[in-house]
Design an enzyme around this catalytic site. Structure first.
Site, short mmCIF file in Angstrom:
data_model
loop_
_atom_site.label_atom_id
_atom_site.label_comp_id
_atom_site.label_asym_id
_atom_site.label_seq_id
_atom_site.Cartn_x
_atom_site.Cartn_y
_atom_site.Cartn_z
N ARG A 48 0.83 -1.21 0.00
CA ARG A 48 0.00 0.00 0.00
C ARG A 48 0.86 1.26 0.00
O ARG A 48 0.34 2.36 0.10
CB ARG A 48 -0.93 0.01 1.21
CG ARG A 48 -0.22 0.02 2.56
CD ARG A 48 -1.22 0.10 3.69
NE ARG A 48 -0.57 0.11 4.99
CZ ARG A 48 -1.21 0.21 6.15
NH1 ARG A 48 -2.53 0.31 6.16
NH2 ARG A 48 -0.55 0.21 7.28
N ASP A 91 -4.84 -2.65 0.88
CA ASP A 91 -4.78 -2.52 2.33
C ASP A 91 -5.06 -3.91 2.90
O ASP A 91 -6.18 -4.42 2.81
CB ASP A 91 -5.81 -1.51 2.82
CG ASP A 91 -5.80 -1.34 4.34
OD1 ASP A 91 -5.04 -2.08 5.02
OD2 ASP A 91 -6.54 -0.47 4.84
N LEU A 92 -4.03 -4.55 3.48
CA LEU A 92 -4.17 -5.92 3.95
C LEU A 92 -5.21 -6.05 5.07
O LEU A 92 -5.70 -7.14 5.34
CB LEU A 92 -2.82 -6.47 4.43
CG LEU A 92 -1.72 -6.55 3.36
CD1 LEU A 92 -0.45 -7.12 3.95
CD2 LEU A 92 -2.19 -7.40 2.18
N LYS A 145 9.29 -16.80 9.23
CA LYS A 145 9.34 -16.80 10.70
C LYS A 145 9.26 -15.35 11.18
O LYS A 145 9.52 -14.43 10.40
CB LYS A 145 10.64 -17.47 11.17
CG LYS A 145 11.89 -16.57 11.02
CD LYS A 145 13.05 -17.16 11.76
CE LYS A 145 14.25 -16.23 11.73
NZ LYS A 145 14.16 -15.09 12.61
N HIS A 175 15.69 -20.05 5.88
CA HIS A 175 16.65 -19.88 4.78
C HIS A 175 17.98 -20.58 5.04
O HIS A 175 18.72 -20.86 4.10
CB HIS A 175 16.87 -18.39 4.50
CG HIS A 175 17.63 -17.65 5.53
ND1 HIS A 175 17.04 -17.12 6.66
CD2 HIS A 175 18.95 -17.34 5.62
CE1 HIS A 175 17.95 -16.50 7.39
NE2 HIS A 175 19.10 -16.62 6.79
N GLU A 213 26.34 -12.79 14.97
CA GLU A 213 26.12 -11.58 14.19
C GLU A 213 26.89 -10.42 14.81
O GLU A 213 26.94 -10.29 16.04
CB GLU A 213 24.63 -11.23 14.15
CG GLU A 213 23.75 -12.28 13.53
CD GLU A 213 22.28 -11.90 13.60
OE1 GLU A 213 21.77 -11.32 12.62
OE2 GLU A 213 21.64 -12.18 14.63
N ASP A 232 13.96 -16.05 18.25
CA ASP A 232 14.33 -15.54 16.92
C ASP A 232 15.28 -16.49 16.18
O ASP A 232 15.21 -16.59 14.96
CB ASP A 232 14.99 -14.17 17.07
CG ASP A 232 15.17 -13.46 15.75
OD1 ASP A 232 14.23 -13.50 14.92
OD2 ASP A 232 16.24 -12.86 15.53
N HIS A 237 16.25 -21.72 13.40
CA HIS A 237 17.50 -21.94 12.67
C HIS A 237 18.41 -22.97 13.33
O HIS A 237 18.85 -23.94 12.69
CB HIS A 237 18.28 -20.63 12.53
CG HIS A 237 17.56 -19.57 11.75
ND1 HIS A 237 16.74 -19.85 10.69
CD2 HIS A 237 17.55 -18.21 11.88
CE1 HIS A 237 16.25 -18.72 10.20
NE2 HIS A 237 16.72 -17.72 10.91
#
EC number: 1.1.1.49
Length: 487
Positions: A48, A91-92, A145, A175, A213, A232, A237
């Site tokens: 949108r 607009d979802l 996720k 991924h 990271e 997370d 993962h």
């Protein structure tokens, strides 16, 4: 990989960060390679934040090009790629808008792929809206996720989506499972007589899986502060990588054979007694520090983070698998933000020889080691001992390398590119089945619950280090250490 599979790829969240950085660059690389995407295939972006197709394509030019491969962009290929893209402004939150999407795709050919690159709170409303206009037939749906906040919320999403799409239509993406070294791990184990006999408790001392990271939470403070590293990264993962490393040889490489074996590993994880969590689980939170010469702020001062936040940005776990192959072998899992380096790797430490006539160095655990680097510089490295040149029998560690970018002349396929092609072509093996996800949540929940109830804050660690000292102490109890500490 040639394909004649025609498709209509509908991308929800078409102006979002994930679409710009990963999904559209991956589709462009498949388009540029030639033969990977059917010529009739179309991409329909849904958002949108753009007024029309021209404005959206301008957005793509500005935000996608910087994330395509380092090779110079072939302008002819780029122009023909843009010709694949259509745009629908929706607009979802308004189900009636989905009539416009139905009208836009109903005459387009092939299987429909709906990629939900949105927040998980929108998964169920989008699915209901798709069904309301008849778009859940002849379709596949990709869910990013995190899928839920805990087992209960995950089941609620899966139940709602499962009422509209059959399980074989649902592609829960992780991924890391699309990365080349993970695929080569399967080839290494199940295609070579050299490794499979050693892949068991009699010969393996310990296994480490790390996803580290350098970045902090960036602009995701609001999301991350309600999520944390355990939800997370570990629940998806790390446990998925663990299941790939530890699984039994599947009957074949078809989707259910592979996922059946992964599920057996997840169900064999030794449950963690809440009373033992302090011994086998370390949670940390980064404070200010220096990374590559740059000062970085503490997590609690990041935008969107509560100043008194007890959310963990680091997790280290000792995991055991209760089956005949792995009983007694510790698996050490670790992930964190603002660590000393960006690296994802699997380290298999083999046991020392039982007796050596060559000296004490040959009795060192880890002298034989397999290091599977997932990022950066994807590679597989096998360490062994060899005699140093000169007088005497002095041993030194040497290694054999498989650096994919040097050995294989053709370019490597990025994880998202492989996974998107698998969705288009109906291959489910690298996607997470519902029962796998439930098993992972069920194992993680006692840790989540204990940490939420605890009055103890996460252990502090300086940004630019490898996390709290307690993570190293946990390994020291097993006479081992993290790979970078040994080096």
């Amino acid at each position: 990989m040639q394909t004649d599979s025609s498709f209509t790829f509908v991308l929800f969240g078409g102006t979002g960060d994930l679409s710009m950085r990963k999904i559209l660059p991956a589709l462009f690389e498949a388009h540029r390679a030639g033969g990977m995407l059917a010529d009739s295939g179309k991409i329909v972006a849904v958002a949108r934040h753009a007024a029309n197709r021209d404005e959206y394509l301008q957005w793509v030019n500005e935000h996608v090009k910087p994330h395509v491969s380092k090779k110079a962009v072939d302008e002819a290929a780029w122009t023909s790629f843009l010709a694949r893209i259509e745009f629908v402004k929706i607009d979802l939150g308004n189900p009636e808008d989905f009539v416009q999407l139905r009208d836009a795709v109903q005459d387009l050919p092939g299987i429909r792929v709906f990629y939900l690159a949105t927040g998980p709170s929108l998964f169920v409303p989008i699915c209901h809206a798709l069904a309301s206009v008849g778009l859940n037939e002849n379709a596949r749906i990709v869910l990013e996720k995190p899928l839920g906040y805990d087992l209960k919320s995950s089941n609620a999403i899966n139940d709602a989506v499962g009422e509209i799409f059959a399980e074989e239509q649902i592609y829960r993406i992780d991924h890391y499972l699309g990365k080349e070294p993970v695929q080569n791990l399967l080839a290494l184990r199940f295609g070579n007589a050299l490794f499979e006999p050693l892949w068991r408790r009699e010969w393996v001392e310990s296994i480490q899986i790390t996803i580290a990271e350098e970045l902090g939470v960036e602009a995701r403070g609001d999301f991350y502060d309600n999520t944390g590293a355990l939800r997370d990264m570990v629940q998806n993962h790390l446990l998925q990588l663990l299941s790939i490393v530890a699984m039994e040889p599947p009957h074949s490489m078809d989707s259910d054979s592979v996922r059946d074996e992964k599920l057996r590993v997840l169900r064999a994880l030794k449950p963690i007694d809440p009373r033992d969590i302090g011994k086998v689980a370390v949670r940390g939170q980064y404070h200010s520090g220096v990374i590559r010469g740059n000062s970085v702020p503490a997590y609690a001062t990041e935008q969107g983070v509560k100043p008194d936040s007890s959310t963990e940005t680091f997790v280290a776990l000792k995991v055991e698998i209760e089956n005949w192959r792995w009983a007694g072998v510790p698996f050490f899992l670790r992930t964190g933000k603002r660590l000393a380096d960006r690296v994802a790797e699997i380290v298999v430490n083999f046991r020392a020889v039982p007796h050596s006539a060559l000296g004490a160095s040959a009795l060192r655990a880890g002298a034989n080691r397999l290091v599977i680097r997932l990022q950066p510089n994807e590679s597989i490295r096998l360490y062994c001992l060899a005699k140093q040149p000169g007088e005497g029998m002095n041993l030194a560690s040497v290694h054999l390398d498989l650096a994919f970018d040097q050995f294989f002349r053709e370019g490597q396929m990025e994880a998202y590119q492989r996974l998107l092609l698998d969705v288009i072509n109906g291959r489910l093996a690298l996607f997470v089945r519902r029962d796998e996800q439930e098993a992972a949540w069920r194992w993680v929940e006692p840790i989540l619950n204990e940490w939420q109830a605890s009055i103890k804050p996460p252990k502090p660690y300086a940004a630019g280090t490898w996390g709290p000292a307690a993570a190293s102490a946990m390994l020291a109890q097993h006479d081992t250490c993290w790979l970078e500490e040994e080096n």
